[in-house]
Design a protein around this motif. Structure first.
Motif, PDB file in Angstrom:
ATOM      1  N   ALA A  28       0.814  -1.217   0.000  1.00  0.00           N
ATOM      2  CA  ALA A  28       0.000   0.000   0.000  1.00  0.00           C
ATOM      3  C   ALA A  28       0.848   1.267   0.000  1.00  0.00           C
ATOM      4  O   ALA A  28       0.453   2.287  -0.564  1.00  0.00           O
ATOM      5  CB  ALA A  28      -0.934   0.006   1.214  1.00  0.00           C
ATOM      6  N   ARG A  29       2.007   1.227   0.631  1.00  0.00           N
ATOM      7  CA  ARG A  29       2.836   2.424   0.784  1.00  0.00           C
ATOM      8  C   ARG A  29       4.155   2.364   0.035  1.00  0.00           C
ATOM      9  O   ARG A  29       4.953   3.288   0.133  1.00  0.00           O
ATOM     10  CB  ARG A  29       3.135   2.664   2.269  1.00  0.00           C
ATOM     11  CG  ARG A  29       1.939   3.065   3.036  1.00  0.00           C
ATOM     12  CD  ARG A  29       1.585   4.486   2.657  1.00  0.00           C
ATOM     13  NE  ARG A  29       0.213   4.744   3.024  1.00  0.00           N
ATOM     14  CZ  ARG A  29      -0.608   5.492   2.320  1.00  0.00           C
ATOM     15  NH1 ARG A  29      -0.217   6.048   1.221  1.00  0.00           N
ATOM     16  NH2 ARG A  29      -1.836   5.684   2.715  1.00  0.00           N
ATOM     17  N   TYR A  30       4.393   1.274  -0.719  1.00  0.00           N
ATOM     18  CA  TYR A  30       5.684   1.104  -1.373  1.00  0.00           C
ATOM     19  C   TYR A  30       6.055   2.339  -2.184  1.00  0.00           C
ATOM     20  O   TYR A  30       5.264   2.861  -2.957  1.00  0.00           O
ATOM     21  CB  TYR A  30       5.691  -0.116  -2.300  1.00  0.00           C
ATOM     22  CG  TYR A  30       7.038  -0.294  -2.964  1.00  0.00           C
ATOM     23  CD1 TYR A  30       8.084  -0.869  -2.270  1.00  0.00           C
ATOM     24  CD2 TYR A  30       7.261   0.167  -4.257  1.00  0.00           C
ATOM     25  CE1 TYR A  30       9.335  -1.005  -2.855  1.00  0.00           C
ATOM     26  CE2 TYR A  30       8.502   0.035  -4.849  1.00  0.00           C
ATOM     27  CZ  TYR A  30       9.537  -0.551  -4.147  1.00  0.00           C
ATOM     28  OH  TYR A  30      10.772  -0.673  -4.709  1.00  0.00           O
ATOM     29  N   ARG A  31       7.254   2.797  -1.959  1.00  0.00           N
ATOM     30  CA  ARG A  31       7.830   3.895  -2.724  1.00  0.00           C
ATOM     31  C   ARG A  31       9.321   3.621  -2.810  1.00  0.00           C
ATOM     32  O   ARG A  31       9.985   3.513  -1.763  1.00  0.00           O
ATOM     33  CB  ARG A  31       7.563   5.227  -2.039  1.00  0.00           C
ATOM     34  CG  ARG A  31       8.005   6.411  -2.871  1.00  0.00           C
ATOM     35  CD  ARG A  31       7.500   7.706  -2.257  1.00  0.00           C
ATOM     36  NE  ARG A  31       8.462   8.758  -2.559  1.00  0.00           N
ATOM     37  CZ  ARG A  31       8.712   9.772  -1.774  1.00  0.00           C
ATOM     38  NH1 ARG A  31       8.070   9.894  -0.625  1.00  0.00           N
ATOM     39  NH2 ARG A  31       9.576  10.670  -2.116  1.00  0.00           N
ATOM     40  N   TYR A  32       9.840   3.443  -3.983  1.00  0.00           N
ATOM     41  CA  TYR A  32      11.247   3.110  -4.161  1.00  0.00           C
ATOM     42  C   TYR A  32      12.128   4.101  -3.403  1.00  0.00           C
ATOM     43  O   TYR A  32      11.953   5.308  -3.492  1.00  0.00           O
ATOM     44  CB  TYR A  32      11.614   3.108  -5.648  1.00  0.00           C
ATOM     45  CG  TYR A  32      13.052   2.740  -5.887  1.00  0.00           C
ATOM     46  CD1 TYR A  32      13.472   1.422  -5.737  1.00  0.00           C
ATOM     47  CD2 TYR A  32      13.981   3.696  -6.220  1.00  0.00           C
ATOM     48  CE1 TYR A  32      14.797   1.076  -5.931  1.00  0.00           C
ATOM     49  CE2 TYR A  32      15.305   3.370  -6.422  1.00  0.00           C
ATOM     50  CZ  TYR A  32      15.717   2.050  -6.272  1.00  0.00           C
ATOM     51  OH  TYR A  32      17.031   1.714  -6.452  1.00  0.00           O
ATOM     52  N   GLY A  33      13.041   3.583  -2.608  1.00  0.00           N
ATOM     53  CA  GLY A  33      13.958   4.418  -1.849  1.00  0.00           C
ATOM     54  C   GLY A  33      13.367   5.007  -0.581  1.00  0.00           C
ATOM     55  O   GLY A  33      14.030   5.762   0.117  1.00  0.00           O
ATOM     56  N   ARG A  34      12.121   4.698  -0.264  1.00  0.00           N
ATOM     57  CA  ARG A  34      11.481   5.240   0.934  1.00  0.00           C
ATOM     58  C   ARG A  34      10.838   4.164   1.806  1.00  0.00           C
ATOM     59  O   ARG A  34      11.110   4.071   2.971  1.00  0.00           O
ATOM     60  CB  ARG A  34      10.410   6.272   0.563  1.00  0.00           C
ATOM     61  CG  ARG A  34      10.959   7.548   0.023  1.00  0.00           C
ATOM     62  CD  ARG A  34      11.659   8.319   1.091  1.00  0.00           C
ATOM     63  NE  ARG A  34      12.128   9.589   0.544  1.00  0.00           N
ATOM     64  CZ  ARG A  34      13.010  10.335   1.152  1.00  0.00           C
ATOM     65  NH1 ARG A  34      13.519   9.988   2.290  1.00  0.00           N
ATOM     66  NH2 ARG A  34      13.395  11.462   0.589  1.00  0.00           N
TER      67      ARG A  34
END
Length: 139
Positions: A28-34
């Motif tokens: 749901a929250r995946y963000r590359y590098g975060r």
């Protein structure tokens, strides 16, 4: 999580649901590098606390998903009994999110707050936190 090498057979339905909750948090929250790691903790009440890691430009400021979820559980007055962490692959990696063992810092932190907790570890199923950190740091 289909390609788990039979890991799911080692888990109860309740623990599989915990893995699914951690995987859903990071999906749901995946963000590359975060946000690439999700964690789910189950308390003695049965409540589940989920979180994602908080990566930062300054690496030392980053916070693991287990620590964020533990903070939520502590604020709710829970005693943690089971912990799982799930890592999402990078966009250029094939595959699904996979269960990973907590890092050393998380092991130390969890041991401070939940010494009797168990951790879901790939290939081993439920494992006592103390077994993962037999010689913890003490002041």
């Amino acid at each position: 999580m289909t390609a788990d090498g039979g890991f799911s057979r080692l888990l109860s339905a309740e623990d599989q649901a915990l893995v699914a909750a951690a995987a859903e948090a990071v999906r749901a929250r995946y963000r590359y590098g975060r946000h690439s790691v999700g964690a789910a903790l189950r308390g003695t009440s049965g409540r589940v606390f989920v979180a994602v890691n908080l990566d930062a430009t300054v690496g030392r400021a980053a916070i693991c998903a287990e620590a964020v979820a533990l903070g939520e559980a502590v604020m709710a007055g829970e005693t943690v009994v089971v912990v799982v962490a799930v890592r999402h692959p990078r966009p250029d990696e094939p595959g699904e999110p996979a269960v990973v063992s907590p890092c050393g810092l998380c092991r130390e932190l969890l041991l401070d707050y939940a010494p009797e907790a168990e951790v879901l570890v790939p290939g081993r199923g439920r494992t006592g936190l103390r077994d993962l950190l037999p010689s913890p740091y003490r002041r």
